[in-house]
Design an enzyme around this catalytic site. Structure first.
Site, PDB file in Angstrom:
ATOM      1  N   SER A  68       1.156  -1.602  -0.043  1.00 58.98           N
ATOM      2  CA  SER A  68      -0.414   0.179   0.073  1.00 58.98           C
ATOM      3  C   SER A  68       1.226   1.196   0.293  1.00 58.98           C
ATOM      4  O   SER A  68       2.273   1.417   0.685  1.00 58.98           O
ATOM      5  CB  SER A  68      -0.935  -0.798   1.261  1.00 58.98           C
TER       6      SER A  68
HETATM    7  N1  SAH Z   1      -1.509  -3.973   3.349  1.00 56.61           N
HETATM    8  C1  SAH Z   1      -0.183  -4.874   2.479  1.00 56.61           C
HETATM    9  C2  SAH Z   1      -1.331  -5.257   1.259  1.00 56.61           C
HETATM   10  C3  SAH Z   1      -1.271  -5.949   0.300  1.00 56.61           C
HETATM   11  S1  SAH Z   1      -2.600  -6.454  -0.744  1.00 56.61           S
HETATM   12  C4  SAH Z   1       0.257  -4.394   1.983  1.00 56.61           C
HETATM   13  O1  SAH Z   1       0.480  -2.821   2.253  1.00 56.61           O
HETATM   14  O2  SAH Z   1       1.744  -5.589   1.585  1.00 56.61           O
HETATM   15  C5  SAH Z   1      -3.649  -7.488   0.060  1.00 56.61           C
HETATM   16  C6  SAH Z   1      -2.975  -8.748  -0.070  1.00 56.61           C
HETATM   17  O3  SAH Z   1      -4.683  -9.344  -0.220  1.00 56.61           O
HETATM   18  C7  SAH Z   1      -2.587  -9.388  -1.524  1.00 56.61           C
HETATM   19  O4  SAH Z   1      -1.305 -10.176  -0.771  1.00 56.61           O
HETATM   20  C8  SAH Z   1      -3.530 -10.225  -1.096  1.00 56.61           C
HETATM   21  O5  SAH Z   1      -3.380 -11.460  -2.011  1.00 56.61           O
HETATM   22  C9  SAH Z   1      -4.594 -10.653  -0.391  1.00 56.61           C
HETATM   23  N2  SAH Z   1      -5.259 -11.079  -0.362  1.00 56.61           N
HETATM   24  C10 SAH Z   1      -6.190 -11.558  -1.250  1.00 56.61           C
HETATM   25  N3  SAH Z   1      -7.262 -11.808  -0.388  1.00 56.61           N
HETATM   26  C11 SAH Z   1      -7.623 -12.247   0.970  1.00 56.61           C
HETATM   27  C12 SAH Z   1      -8.319 -13.777   1.267  1.00 56.61           C
HETATM   28  N4  SAH Z   1      -9.490 -13.501   0.991  1.00 56.61           N
HETATM   29  N5  SAH Z   1      -7.426 -13.823   2.385  1.00 56.61           N
HETATM   30  C13 SAH Z   1      -6.735 -13.536   2.539  1.00 56.61           C
HETATM   31  N6  SAH Z   1      -6.122 -12.711   2.165  1.00 56.61           N
HETATM   32  C14 SAH Z   1      -5.632 -12.602   1.443  1.00 56.61           C
END
Ligand code: SAH
Length: 218
Positions: A68
């Site tokens: 993010s």
């Molecule tokens: N706050 C994190 C954002 C990562 S993007 C950062 O700054 O790095 C969102 C993440 O959520 C991705 O890695 C994706 O694979 C994960 N995601 C999506 N759906 C999900 C689910 N149902 N359960 C767990 N993780 C999930």
């Protein structure tokens, strides 16, 4: 050049990031600000993106996921109102940057990531940062929360469900708060949802753009 700049080439970039992107846009929680000044954000992005790690935007971290934008991490963390003792669930570990912020600012953290490769990478890095027993990681569908460890004082969702995630709200402790982007890709709102007795109170923190929360393991 200060001694700090010599040992940590990214220290001044982080200070500028916090000043120009975070403080300038109204984030005031001193614990969030001081943590973002020291947490090595460049370690959470792929090597080829390292130069861009402190820019005012999300960055690709592989497998369709992004780390993010710094302002979003700050906004969500501030909205959680952490004082160091809370039990926190995070859905979507991603790069692990937000996870590390939570470890620095809360008591104990449980984080779930649905993508196996992303989960393995975050796990490796977060282990190096030595949060020890206070951090629990697993790969799986965070849609279901983490029932064995519930209730949580705080829940942070890092990917956007289409609707308010009722199953997660059910895992909030009395007086707890969930922060999540909610809505279809074209119209997501960042919501803070407080559990007050049997009711919930919702605060709209503004429009955002997150990857959708997946419903099935891939
Ligand atoms: N706050 C994190 C954002 C990562 S993007 C950062 O700054 O790095 C969102 C993440 O959520 C991705 O890695 C994706 O694979 C994960 N995601 C999506 N759906 C999900 C689910 N149902 N359960 C767990 N993780 C999930």
């Amino acid at each position: 050049m200060t001694p700090e700049t010599l040992t940590d080439p990214f220290a001044s970039k982080r200070r500028l990031m916090v000043r120009d992107q975070i403080v300038a846009r109204g984030i005031g929680d001193p614990r969030v600000l001081s943590t973002m000044r020291v947490l090595p954000r460049h370690l959470f992005v792929p090597l080829e993106e390292r130069e861009h790690a402190h820019e005012d935007r999300p960055l690709p971290i592989g497998d369709g996921a992004t780390i993010s934008q710094p302002l979003i991490a700050a906004t969500m963390t501030e909205a959680l109102r952490l004082d160091g003792v809370e039990r926190v669930l995070e859905v979507g570990t991603g790069s692990g940057y937000q996870t590390a912020l939570l470890c620095e600012l809360a008591g104990e953290v449980w984080s779930i990531e649905i993508d196996l490769d992303i989960a393995a990478r975050a796990q490796r890095l977060l282990r190096q940062l030595q949060y020890g027993e206070r951090l629990h990681l697993r790969s799986g569908n965070g849609d279901e929360g983490w029932p064995e460890a519930a209730p949580f004082d705080r829940i942070l969702v890092g990917a956007a469900p289409e609707r308010v995630p009722k199953k997660l709200i059910a895992q909030l402790a009395e007086g707890g708060r969930l922060v999540a982007p909610v809505g279809p890709p074209s119209n997501q709102r960042l919501l803070a949802i407080d559990r007050v007795g049997k009711k919930t109170e919702t605060t709209d923190l503004g429009g955002v753009r997150f990857v959708p929360l997946r419903r099935e393991p891939v």
